[in-house]
Scaffold this active site. Structure first.
Site, short mmCIF file in Angstrom:
data_model
loop_
_atom_site.label_atom_id
_atom_site.label_comp_id
_atom_site.label_asym_id
_atom_site.label_seq_id
_atom_site.Cartn_x
_atom_site.Cartn_y
_atom_site.Cartn_z
N HIS A 103 1.39 5.10 -2.37
CA HIS A 103 0.91 5.97 -3.45
C HIS A 103 2.05 6.70 -4.15
O HIS A 103 1.80 7.40 -5.14
CB HIS A 103 -0.09 6.98 -2.90
CG HIS A 103 -1.27 6.35 -2.23
ND1 HIS A 103 -2.28 5.73 -2.94
CD2 HIS A 103 -1.60 6.23 -0.92
CE1 HIS A 103 -3.18 5.27 -2.09
NE2 HIS A 103 -2.78 5.55 -0.86
N ASP B 199 1.74 3.55 3.14
CA ASP B 199 0.70 4.49 2.70
C ASP B 199 1.35 5.80 2.26
O ASP B 199 0.78 6.88 2.40
CB ASP B 199 -0.31 4.74 3.82
CG ASP B 199 -1.60 5.42 3.34
OD1 ASP B 199 -1.86 5.36 2.12
OD2 ASP B 199 -2.32 6.00 4.17
N ASP C 90 4.11 4.85 11.60
CA ASP C 90 4.91 6.07 11.43
C ASP C 90 4.87 6.96 12.66
O ASP C 90 5.44 8.07 12.64
CB ASP C 90 4.43 6.86 10.20
CG ASP C 90 2.98 7.33 10.31
OD1 ASP C 90 2.30 6.92 11.27
OD2 ASP C 90 2.54 8.09 9.43
N ALA D 52 -8.49 11.25 3.30
CA ALA D 52 -7.90 12.07 2.25
C ALA D 52 -8.36 11.67 0.85
O ALA D 52 -7.86 12.18 -0.14
CB ALA D 52 -6.38 12.01 2.32
N HIS E 35 0.85 -1.19 0.00
CA HIS E 35 0.00 0.00 0.00
C HIS E 35 0.89 1.25 0.00
O HIS E 35 1.33 1.71 1.05
CB HIS E 35 -0.91 -0.02 1.23
CG HIS E 35 -1.94 1.06 1.25
ND1 HIS E 35 -3.12 0.96 1.95
CD2 HIS E 35 -1.99 2.28 0.65
CE1 HIS E 35 -3.83 2.06 1.79
NE2 HIS E 35 -3.14 2.89 1.00
N GLY F 285 -9.27 5.73 8.87
CA GLY F 285 -10.31 5.72 7.85
C GLY F 285 -11.42 4.73 8.17
O GLY F 285 -12.01 4.14 7.26
N ALA G 178 -3.09 12.82 5.09
CA ALA G 178 -3.13 12.50 3.66
C ALA G 178 -1.98 11.56 3.31
O ALA G 178 -0.95 11.97 2.79
CB ALA G 178 -3.04 13.78 2.83
N HIS H 93 -11.71 2.47 4.60
CA HIS H 93 -12.46 3.73 4.48
C HIS H 93 -13.95 3.44 4.61
O HIS H 93 -14.73 3.67 3.69
CB HIS H 93 -12.13 4.41 3.15
CG HIS H 93 -10.77 5.05 3.15
ND1 HIS H 93 -10.52 6.25 3.80
CD2 HIS H 93 -9.61 4.66 2.62
CE1 HIS H 93 -9.25 6.56 3.64
NE2 HIS H 93 -8.67 5.61 2.95
#
EC number: 3.5.1.25
Length: 369
Positions: free
Chosen positions: A54, A263, A237, A129, A52, A209, A298, A184
């Site tokens: 982005h 993420d 994190d 986000a 996962h 989420g 985000a 989500h």
């Protein structure tokens, strides 16, 4: 070639061990014997598997640009991630098509291990986000076209189980060899378990989420943590989850049902400033990415080596953290027969870490990068 040192395997640490590499494959893992030994106190771990992400290093997967995808993959490789899924965010169908067509050749080439659609079949209330303009009910027509277009490249789809058409979509995905993930979502406990019964097998960044847990309505968090067949993604994190939450979740699931993920977005590895995610403005300050419009988290600026260190600092053993960073996510996405552990027969992906668990060098498919 033999690399010697403290070798972390799924079963434990071989203190005086070696990994023997033949071409692109691990030929053997064992004790003692002549080898190119790493310094005392250093570690040999399997290459990390991020299911996962982005983007990173100023590059993103979310626009469907192949050159940017190569850049993001290269950035994460430098931090020990030898296998990754390119995660999109909720998008118009036309963009999903373009991205799938652009990334399928990268999957065939081995730059990417597959695509992950995080949306658009998600909850408006728990969109985080995700761009609310692009959220919609599940569509078998869209999924059919994307899976056919990808030619095997589509590996995971995140869905909110309470959306109209979600359960048939989960059954459809699983029947076609695509992992269905729950995320989500404002689903109840029972709605979440219905998704699991339909075949969902991953929880997308569990706790984040999602409807928060309550002792009279445990919601998706308790359902996913407690479901025997579900792997729970965790963003370690220090921002998405408190270290105590990481330790608690890992103790509930065990390392075979917990997967560390980044993420990460394009800002990972970059300076603070203004960025973009799914058509929305993002501001990064002190390494924390938030939407400009409402301050929602985000994604992250995390890398998998940092996630491993965070998990260990939270009290997870290094052996278990390595399983959570490599073995479990590989198995969860159908890649465990190829990557994810220092075991004979798998691809020779090795991360050499120093005594502080910092990356020294990375081997991918038998070659030091």
């Amino acid at each position: 070639m033999r690399i010697g040192g403290r070798v972390v395997t799924p079963r434990g640490v071989i203190e005086d061990g070696y990994v023997e590499v033949d071409g692109e494959t691990i030929a053997a893992v064992g004790e003692g014997g002549p080898a190119d030994r790493v310094p005392d106190g250093h570690w040999l771990l399997p290459g990390f598997v991020d299911i996962h992400t982005h983007g990173g290093g100023g590059h993103t997967f979310t626009t469907g640009d192949a050159d940017s995808a190569r850049g993001a993959a290269a950035f994460h490789l430098a931090h020990g991630t030898t296998t990754l899924l390119a995660s999109l965010v909720s998008s118009p169908f036309a963009l999903m098509r373009r991205a799938t067509a652009a990334f399928a050749p990268l999957v065939a080439e081995g730059v990417l291990a597959g695509l992950h659609y995080e949306g658009p079949y998600l909850s408006e209330l728990r969109c985080g986000a995700q761009n609310p303009e692009h959220l919609r009910d599940a569509s078998l027509d869209e999924l059919t076209e994307l899976i056919e277009l990808g030619g095997g490249a589509v590996r995971m789809v995140t869905i909110a189980p309470e959306r109209t058409g979600a359960l048939p979509a989960i059954e459809f995905l699983v029947a076609r060899g695509v992992v269905a993930a729950v995320g989500h979502t404002d689903a109840t406990y029972d709605q979440t378990l219905a998704a699991v019964a339909a075949g969902a097998s991953v929880g997308t960044h569990v706790f984040n989420g999602m409807r928060p847990p309550h002792h009279r309505e445990p919601g998706p968090v308790f359902a996913l943590l407690g479901a025997a067949g579900v792997v729970c993604e965790l963003v370690a994190d220090g921002i998405h989850l408190h270290p105590g939450t990481i330790a608690f979740a890992a103790s509930v699931t065990g390392p075979d049902r917990a997967a560390l993920i980044t993420d990460a977005m394009a800002a990972a590895g970059m300076a603070d400033g203004e960025y973009e995610l799914g058509g929305q403005a993002v501001v990064v300050a002190d390494g924390v990415a938030r939407l400009a419009r409402d301050g929602a988290i985000a994604g992250s600026t995390l890398t998998m080596d940092a996630a491993l260190r965070q998990a260990v600092a939270a009290g997870v053993s290094l052996v278990d953290a390595a399983r959570m960073a490599a073995t479990t996510p590989a198995r969860a996405t159908g890649l465990g027969h190829r990557v994810g552990a220092l075991v004979a027969g798998l691809r020779a992906d090795v991360v050499h870490l120093d005594e502080r668990l910092r990356v020294v060098r990375i081997m991918r498919a038998g070659r030091w990068t």
